[in-house]
Design a protein around this motif. Structure first.
Motif, PDB file in Angstrom:
ATOM      1  N   GLY A  84      -7.477  -7.515   1.106  1.00  0.00           N
ATOM      2  CA  GLY A  84      -7.676  -7.662   2.538  1.00  0.00           C
ATOM      3  C   GLY A  84      -6.893  -8.772   3.206  1.00  0.00           C
ATOM      4  O   GLY A  84      -7.031  -8.970   4.413  1.00  0.00           O
ATOM      5  N   ASN A  85      -6.064  -9.513   2.465  1.00  0.00           N
ATOM      6  CA  ASN A  85      -5.270 -10.578   3.082  1.00  0.00           C
ATOM      7  C   ASN A  85      -4.003 -10.024   3.733  1.00  0.00           C
ATOM      8  O   ASN A  85      -3.608 -10.456   4.796  1.00  0.00           O
ATOM      9  CB  ASN A  85      -4.864 -11.641   2.050  1.00  0.00           C
ATOM     10  CG  ASN A  85      -6.066 -12.288   1.413  1.00  0.00           C
ATOM     11  OD1 ASN A  85      -7.111 -12.408   2.028  1.00  0.00           O
ATOM     12  ND2 ASN A  85      -5.917 -12.699   0.180  1.00  0.00           N
ATOM     13  N   ASN A  86      -3.365  -9.092   3.067  1.00  0.00           N
ATOM     14  CA  ASN A  86      -2.148  -8.417   3.529  1.00  0.00           C
ATOM     15  C   ASN A  86      -1.091  -9.400   4.026  1.00  0.00           C
ATOM     16  O   ASN A  86      -0.566  -9.274   5.136  1.00  0.00           O
ATOM     17  CB  ASN A  86      -2.471  -7.366   4.587  1.00  0.00           C
ATOM     18  CG  ASN A  86      -1.385  -6.302   4.698  1.00  0.00           C
ATOM     19  OD1 ASN A  86      -0.456  -6.256   3.902  1.00  0.00           O
ATOM     20  ND2 ASN A  86      -1.502  -5.457   5.709  1.00  0.00           N
ATOM     21  N   ASP A  87      -0.775 -10.391   3.189  1.00  0.00           N
ATOM     22  CA  ASP A  87       0.213 -11.413   3.530  1.00  0.00           C
ATOM     23  C   ASP A  87       1.606 -10.838   3.788  1.00  0.00           C
ATOM     24  O   ASP A  87       2.437 -11.490   4.420  1.00  0.00           O
ATOM     25  CB  ASP A  87       0.319 -12.453   2.409  1.00  0.00           C
ATOM     26  CG  ASP A  87      -0.948 -13.273   2.250  1.00  0.00           C
ATOM     27  OD1 ASP A  87      -1.667 -13.454   3.260  1.00  0.00           O
ATOM     28  OD2 ASP A  87      -1.210 -13.736   1.135  1.00  0.00           O
ATOM     29  N   TYR A  88       1.878  -9.642   3.296  1.00  0.00           N
ATOM     30  CA  TYR A  88       3.189  -9.013   3.488  1.00  0.00           C
ATOM     31  C   TYR A  88       3.166  -8.001   4.630  1.00  0.00           C
ATOM     32  O   TYR A  88       4.154  -7.325   4.877  1.00  0.00           O
ATOM     33  CB  TYR A  88       3.656  -8.340   2.197  1.00  0.00           C
ATOM     34  CG  TYR A  88       4.086  -9.328   1.137  1.00  0.00           C
ATOM     35  CD1 TYR A  88       5.432  -9.536   0.859  1.00  0.00           C
ATOM     36  CD2 TYR A  88       3.153 -10.064   0.413  1.00  0.00           C
ATOM     37  CE1 TYR A  88       5.839 -10.438  -0.115  1.00  0.00           C
ATOM     38  CE2 TYR A  88       3.547 -10.969  -0.561  1.00  0.00           C
ATOM     39  CZ  TYR A  88       4.892 -11.152  -0.815  1.00  0.00           C
ATOM     40  OH  TYR A  88       5.285 -12.045  -1.771  1.00  0.00           O
ATOM     41  N   ASN A  89       2.018  -7.882   5.304  1.00  0.00           N
ATOM     42  CA  ASN A  89       1.870  -7.011   6.475  1.00  0.00           C
ATOM     43  C   ASN A  89       2.289  -5.569   6.182  1.00  0.00           C
ATOM     44  O   ASN A  89       3.033  -4.944   6.941  1.00  0.00           O
ATOM     45  CB  ASN A  89       2.662  -7.582   7.664  1.00  0.00           C
ATOM     46  CG  ASN A  89       2.171  -7.037   8.986  1.00  0.00           C
ATOM     47  OD1 ASN A  89       1.015  -6.661   9.118  1.00  0.00           O
ATOM     48  ND2 ASN A  89       3.053  -6.988   9.956  1.00  0.00           N
ATOM     49  N   LEU A  90       1.805  -5.035   5.063  1.00  0.00           N
ATOM     50  CA  LEU A  90       2.126  -3.669   4.662  1.00  0.00           C
ATOM     51  C   LEU A  90       1.235  -2.656   5.371  1.00  0.00           C
ATOM     52  O   LEU A  90       0.043  -2.879   5.530  1.00  0.00           O
ATOM     53  CB  LEU A  90       1.917  -3.489   3.157  1.00  0.00           C
ATOM     54  CG  LEU A  90       2.790  -4.285   2.201  1.00  0.00           C
ATOM     55  CD1 LEU A  90       2.341  -4.049   0.773  1.00  0.00           C
ATOM     56  CD2 LEU A  90       4.250  -3.920   2.376  1.00  0.00           C
ATOM     57  N   SER A  91       1.826  -1.537   5.751  1.00  0.00           N
ATOM     58  CA  SER A  91       1.037  -0.399   6.204  1.00  0.00           C
ATOM     59  C   SER A  91       0.603   0.372   4.956  1.00  0.00           C
ATOM     60  O   SER A  91       1.090   0.114   3.846  1.00  0.00           O
ATOM     61  CB  SER A  91       1.883   0.509   7.108  1.00  0.00           C
ATOM     62  OG  SER A  91       2.917   1.115   6.344  1.00  0.00           O
ATOM     63  N   LYS A  92      -0.278   1.358   5.119  1.00  0.00           N
ATOM     64  CA  LYS A  92      -0.696   2.180   3.978  1.00  0.00           C
ATOM     65  C   LYS A  92       0.489   2.940   3.390  1.00  0.00           C
ATOM     66  O   LYS A  92       0.600   3.068   2.179  1.00  0.00           O
ATOM     67  CB  LYS A  92      -1.806   3.159   4.398  1.00  0.00           C
ATOM     68  CG  LYS A  92      -3.138   2.498   4.634  1.00  0.00           C
ATOM     69  CD  LYS A  92      -4.197   3.507   5.033  1.00  0.00           C
ATOM     70  CE  LYS A  92      -5.503   2.791   5.322  1.00  0.00           C
ATOM     71  NZ  LYS A  92      -6.545   3.714   5.754  1.00  0.00           N
ATOM     72  N   GLU A  93       1.374   3.433   4.256  1.00  0.00           N
ATOM     73  CA  GLU A  93       2.558   4.155   3.779  1.00  0.00           C
ATOM     74  C   GLU A  93       3.485   3.230   3.000  1.00  0.00           C
ATOM     75  O   GLU A  93       4.032   3.613   1.963  1.00  0.00           O
ATOM     76  CB  GLU A  93       3.322   4.785   4.960  1.00  0.00           C
ATOM     77  CG  GLU A  93       2.584   5.910   5.653  1.00  0.00           C
ATOM     78  CD  GLU A  93       1.479   5.408   6.604  1.00  0.00           C
ATOM     79  OE1 GLU A  93       1.536   4.241   7.082  1.00  0.00           O
ATOM     80  OE2 GLU A  93       0.537   6.184   6.860  1.00  0.00           O
ATOM     81  N   GLN A  94       3.654   1.990   3.478  1.00  0.00           N
ATOM     82  CA  GLN A  94       4.498   1.025   2.768  1.00  0.00           C
ATOM     83  C   GLN A  94       3.873   0.637   1.431  1.00  0.00           C
ATOM     84  O   GLN A  94       4.582   0.434   0.455  1.00  0.00           O
ATOM     85  CB  GLN A  94       4.732  -0.213   3.632  1.00  0.00           C
ATOM     86  CG  GLN A  94       5.626   0.044   4.809  1.00  0.00           C
ATOM     87  CD  GLN A  94       5.679  -1.144   5.758  1.00  0.00           C
ATOM     88  OE1 GLN A  94       4.698  -1.844   5.973  1.00  0.00           O
ATOM     89  NE2 GLN A  94       6.859  -1.363   6.334  1.00  0.00           N
ATOM     90  N   PHE A  95       2.554   0.533   1.388  1.00  0.00           N
ATOM     91  CA  PHE A  95       1.861   0.231   0.137  1.00  0.00           C
ATOM     92  C   PHE A  95       2.139   1.334  -0.886  1.00  0.00           C
ATOM     93  O   PHE A  95       2.465   1.054  -2.041  1.00  0.00           O
ATOM     94  CB  PHE A  95       0.356   0.076   0.379  1.00  0.00           C
ATOM     95  CG  PHE A  95      -0.432  -0.220  -0.859  1.00  0.00           C
ATOM     96  CD1 PHE A  95      -0.512  -1.509  -1.367  1.00  0.00           C
ATOM     97  CD2 PHE A  95      -1.107   0.788  -1.540  1.00  0.00           C
ATOM     98  CE1 PHE A  95      -1.237  -1.792  -2.514  1.00  0.00           C
ATOM     99  CE2 PHE A  95      -1.829   0.525  -2.681  1.00  0.00           C
ATOM    100  CZ  PHE A  95      -1.896  -0.776  -3.168  1.00  0.00           C
ATOM    101  N   LYS A  96       2.038   2.602  -0.464  1.00  0.00           N
ATOM    102  CA  LYS A  96       2.319   3.727  -1.364  1.00  0.00           C
ATOM    103  C   LYS A  96       3.774   3.702  -1.829  1.00  0.00           C
ATOM    104  O   LYS A  96       4.061   3.946  -3.007  1.00  0.00           O
ATOM    105  CB  LYS A  96       2.020   5.055  -0.666  1.00  0.00           C
ATOM    106  CG  LYS A  96       0.547   5.316  -0.445  1.00  0.00           C
ATOM    107  CD  LYS A  96       0.344   6.593   0.342  1.00  0.00           C
ATOM    108  CE  LYS A  96      -1.104   6.763   0.744  1.00  0.00           C
ATOM    109  NZ  LYS A  96      -1.288   7.930   1.628  1.00  0.00           N
TER     110      LYS A  96
END
Length: 142
Positions: A84-96
């Motif tokens: 839940g921190n998402n320090d890299y500001n990834l979207s769900k698509e970018q995470f995949k």
């Protein structure tokens, strides 16, 4: 990279809030390799002469070891996303996409380059008498 094309929906800049990370990771076709990563360095037009070959800063040790750099930032970015921190500001698509890159990261599937770009005072691509527009690729890990 001649004869290859970049797949726009499979590109990722992996930078944390401090600006650390990987400038760009792209899927390329036709493979192999499957992926290419770029460390982008710039040099200002006033730093080189009218007939010189522009140079830029050297990549750091970790940037030069691009496979390790991808694994380090991928792991950190995915853990940050999951918790839940998402320090890299990834979207769900970018995470995949990052999971896909991580699973395919090996010496046969990915190559790394330092891209030097000469820019002028307006931050447009610059050049000189020798090079009207200057982009220079150097292979990382050598």
């Amino acid at each position: 990279l001649l004869g290859k094309r970049f797949v726009p929906e499979k590109m990722l800049a992996l930078q944390n809030a401090k600006g650390q990370g990987i400038d760009l990771i792209c899927k390329i076709e036709p493979p192999p390799p499957e992926w290419v990563t770029f460390e982008i360095k710039t040099t200002m037009k006033d730093k080189f002469g009218p007939n010189a070959t522009p140079t830029s800063g050297k990549p750091s040790e970790i940037q030069n070891n691009f496979l390790y750099n991808i694994k380090l930032h991928s792991k950190t970015a995915m853990e940050s996303f999951r918790y839940g921190n998402n320090d890299y500001n990834l979207s769900k698509e970018q995470f995949k996409l990052l999971k896909q890159i991580e699973n395919q990261s090996n010496k046969k599937n990915i190559v790394g380059y330092k891209l030097t770009v000469a820019i002028d005072d307006s931050f447009n691509v610059g050049g000189n008498n020798k090079y009207p527009s200057f982009y220079y690729l150097e292979e990382l890990g050598k």
